[in-house]
Design a protein around this motif. Structure first.
Motif, mmCIF file in Angstrom:
data_model
loop_
_atom_site.group_PDB
_atom_site.id
_atom_site.type_symbol
_atom_site.label_atom_id
_atom_site.label_comp_id
_atom_site.label_asym_id
_atom_site.label_seq_id
_atom_site.Cartn_x
_atom_site.Cartn_y
_atom_site.Cartn_z
ATOM 1 N N ALA A 18 38.042 -57.557 40.245
ATOM 2 C CA ALA A 18 36.998 -58.185 39.434
ATOM 3 C C ALA A 18 36.635 -57.336 38.224
ATOM 4 O O ALA A 18 36.435 -57.864 37.125
ATOM 5 N N THR A 19 36.535 -56.039 38.395
ATOM 6 C CA THR A 19 36.166 -55.194 37.256
ATOM 7 C C THR A 19 37.263 -55.162 36.201
ATOM 8 O O THR A 19 36.971 -55.058 35.007
ATOM 9 N N GLU A 20 38.509 -55.276 36.626
ATOM 10 C CA GLU A 20 39.596 -55.391 35.655
ATOM 11 C C GLU A 20 39.451 -56.692 34.869
ATOM 12 O O GLU A 20 39.674 -56.727 33.650
ATOM 13 N N LEU A 21 39.081 -57.771 35.556
ATOM 14 C CA LEU A 21 38.897 -59.052 34.896
ATOM 15 C C LEU A 21 37.737 -59.003 33.909
ATOM 16 O O LEU A 21 37.822 -59.538 32.793
ATOM 17 N N ALA A 69 25.599 -61.487 40.136
ATOM 18 C CA ALA A 69 26.411 -60.455 39.485
ATOM 19 C C ALA A 69 27.326 -59.767 40.497
ATOM 20 O O ALA A 69 28.483 -59.467 40.188
ATOM 21 N N LEU A 70 26.834 -59.526 41.707
ATOM 22 C CA LEU A 70 27.674 -58.913 42.746
ATOM 23 C C LEU A 70 28.838 -59.829 43.102
ATOM 24 O O LEU A 70 29.965 -59.370 43.315
ATOM 25 N N ASP A 71 28.588 -61.137 43.171
ATOM 26 C CA ASP A 71 29.678 -62.076 43.422
ATOM 27 C C ASP A 71 30.703 -62.047 42.293
ATOM 28 O O ASP A 71 31.914 -62.024 42.533
ATOM 29 N N ALA A 72 30.217 -62.064 41.058
ATOM 30 C CA ALA A 72 31.130 -62.044 39.915
ATOM 31 C C ALA A 72 31.960 -60.771 39.882
ATOM 32 O O ALA A 72 33.074 -60.755 39.360
ATOM 33 N N ALA A 73 31.421 -59.696 40.479
ATOM 34 C CA ALA A 73 32.098 -58.408 40.495
ATOM 35 C C ALA A 73 32.924 -58.191 41.760
ATOM 36 O O ALA A 73 33.405 -57.088 42.006
ATOM 37 N N GLY A 74 33.079 -59.229 42.577
ATOM 38 C CA GLY A 74 33.958 -59.134 43.725
ATOM 39 C C GLY A 74 33.323 -58.687 45.016
ATOM 40 O O GLY A 74 34.023 -58.526 46.022
ATOM 41 N N LEU A 75 32.001 -58.489 45.042
ATOM 42 C CA LEU A 75 31.323 -58.028 46.259
ATOM 43 C C LEU A 75 30.633 -59.204 46.949
ATOM 44 O O LEU A 75 29.410 -59.283 47.046
ATOM 45 N N ALA A 76 31.431 -60.117 47.450
ATOM 46 C CA ALA A 76 30.898 -61.334 48.063
ATOM 47 C C ALA A 76 30.057 -61.039 49.295
ATOM 48 O O ALA A 76 29.061 -61.728 49.556
ATOM 49 N N ASP A 77 30.437 -60.043 50.084
ATOM 50 C CA ASP A 77 29.660 -59.716 51.278
ATOM 51 C C ASP A 77 28.257 -59.242 50.917
ATOM 52 O O ASP A 77 27.286 -59.545 51.618
ATOM 53 N N ARG A 78 28.160 -58.484 49.834
ATOM 54 C CA ARG A 78 26.845 -58.029 49.379
ATOM 55 C C ARG A 78 25.989 -59.217 48.926
ATOM 56 O O ARG A 78 24.795 -59.293 49.206
ATOM 57 N N ALA A 79 26.613 -60.136 48.195
ATOM 58 C CA ALA A 79 25.879 -61.324 47.750
ATOM 59 C C ALA A 79 25.435 -62.164 48.945
ATOM 60 O O ALA A 79 24.312 -62.663 48.976
ATOM 61 N N LEU A 80 26.303 -62.306 49.938
ATOM 62 C CA LEU A 80 25.952 -63.063 51.137
ATOM 63 C C LEU A 80 24.719 -62.470 51.807
ATOM 64 O O LEU A 80 23.815 -63.199 52.240
ATOM 65 N N ALA A 81 24.655 -61.152 51.903
ATOM 66 C CA ALA A 81 23.484 -60.504 52.495
ATOM 67 C C ALA A 81 22.219 -60.812 51.700
ATOM 68 O O ALA A 81 21.134 -60.994 52.272
ATOM 69 N N ALA A 82 22.356 -60.905 50.391
ATOM 70 C CA ALA A 82 21.197 -61.219 49.549
ATOM 71 C C ALA A 82 20.677 -62.631 49.841
ATOM 72 O O ALA A 82 19.461 -62.858 49.913
ATOM 73 N N TYR A 83 21.575 -63.583 50.023
ATOM 74 C CA TYR A 83 21.144 -64.954 50.305
ATOM 75 C C TYR A 83 20.576 -65.076 51.718
ATOM 76 O O TYR A 83 19.667 -65.874 51.962
ATOM 77 N N ARG A 84 21.080 -64.297 52.630
ATOM 78 C CA ARG A 84 20.506 -64.300 53.977
ATOM 79 C C ARG A 84 19.085 -63.757 53.949
ATOM 80 O O ARG A 84 18.212 -64.231 54.702
#
Length: 383
Positions: A18-21, A69-84
């Protein structure tokens, strides 16, 4: 609508890709972006909440922006924790409070008990963005109830004219005005809520009507909103929130440009003050991208790098660039580096890189628009 399949890469691999993208020549390298992403992640609490900074506070809207922003940067698990965390902390009426403490042990005691409609609506944007980023159908099903309750709370404060009052207080009293910035954001949120409902096969014609009424109020009835015209957000948010596109959006941006944009420094928060802020600058970059003005969007992201702290990759909230009548001398102000400022930057980089989930949410193509309405002086109804 094209969506990604659920990510199978490890968090490390996802972050690297993601950061390369997101790397943007002349703005930030992949290594610099990774530093920023890791700094946001380091501020996330074990319960998933993302405060502004350690020891500050958190609010639902900025928490969601950081999660996106975490999702856009490839950290989907971190984003999931935020929504929980959001689902677990929702009030019985579907709202969230305006602010929560960031204290040891993950304390979520509210520090501001206003229930703001804009803050509560934004969960739909984050949930739809996470689904687009991951393709996680179980997540979407699990978040339906929080999205539904939040949207119903928000629409309980919609007026006959289509605008939505900005808050309800602890005693159940409603505000007496609607805010253009907040309603523009809620228009985007209603479109995303309808997208969630459609994906899950849920029929919500009342949401469709509400969305159409709000969109009409935003584009045709500026008199229905409180006059906050000195704030830059009131200038660009109808574009950022997807209510304005095409020639109308281009005209709006052109009309306010000289009032709010400071060459080489960024965007004023308020037109009358010599204070540029990172969040507003990055959000304007998102709005410029939405109307096809990618050159000036990149320019703004370059300009705002004077707010970057290279030591940790985070961004100061703003800078006073000349002395003002309030006693502020040229300096960083306030002296805080916020997750939402860094998050807004990452989301702006994501649309410039054509990252599909972020493009879909802020571009608006493919999002439901609600029902067309017919309008009298005071009331908008289904056409």
């Amino acid at each position: 609508m094209t969506v990604r399949s659920a990510r199978s890469a490890s968090p490390v691999e996802g972050l690297a890709a993601a950061t390369e993208l997101l790397a943007c020549e002349g703005v930030l390298s992949a290594a610099q972006i990774r530093t920023t992403v890791e700094a946001i992640a380091a501020l996330q609490r074990p319960d998933g909440a993302i405060p502004w900074f350690h020891g500050g506070h958190l609010d639902p809207w900025d928490h969601i922006e950081a999660a996106m922003a975490l999702d856009a940067a490839g950290l989907a698990d971190r984003a999931l924790a935020a929504y929980r965390w959001l689902a677990a902390s929702q009030n019985p009426d579907g709202s969230w409070y305006a602010a929560y403490a960031d204290a040891p042990g993950g304390v979520t005691e509210p520090t501001n008990r206003l229930r703001e409609t804009n803050f509560s609506a934004y969960i739909a944007v984050g949930v739809w963005h996470h689904w687009l980023a991951t393709g996680d159908e179980d997540f979407l099903a699990q978040m339906w109830q929080p999205v539904q309750r939040a949207t119903d709370f928000v629409l309980s404060l919609q007026t006959a004219g289509g605008e939505i009052l900005w808050c309800r207080d602890e005693q159940g009293r409603e505000a007496d005005e609607a805010l253009l910035t907040g309603c523009s954001s809620m228009y985007q949120a209603l479109r995303c809520a309808l997208a969630v409902a459609e994906r899950l096969g849920r029929d919500r014609p009342d949401w469709e009507l509400a969305c159409g009424r709000l969109g009409h109020a935003l584009t045709a009835h500026p008199e229905r909103f409180a006059d906050k015209g000195t704030y830059s957000m009131d200038w660009y948010y109808p574009v950022l929130g997807t209510a304005l596109r095409g020639a109308a959006a281009e005209q709006r941006i052109a009309e306010g440009w000289d009032d709010f944009v400071v060459r080489d420094l960024g965007v004023r928060c308020v037109s009358t003050n010599p204070w540029v802020t990172g969040g507003e600058t990055c959000e304007l970059a998102l709005a410029l991208w939405a109307i096809g003005d990618t050159e000036r969007a990149r320019m703004l992201l370059r300009d705002i790098q004077h707010l970057r702290d290279d030591a940790d990759g985070m961004y100061w909230t703003g800078r006073v660039f000349e002395a003002d009548g309030a006693g502020h001398e040229p300096a960083l102000w306030p002296v805080e580096k916020t997750t939402w400022t860094a998050g807004a930057l990452l989301l702006a980089l994501a649309v410039l890189a054509e990252e599909k989930a972020t493009v879909a949410v802020f571009g608006g193509d493919g999002l439901p628009e609600g029902l067309p309405v017919a309008c009298s002086v005071a009331e908008c109804v289904a056409a």
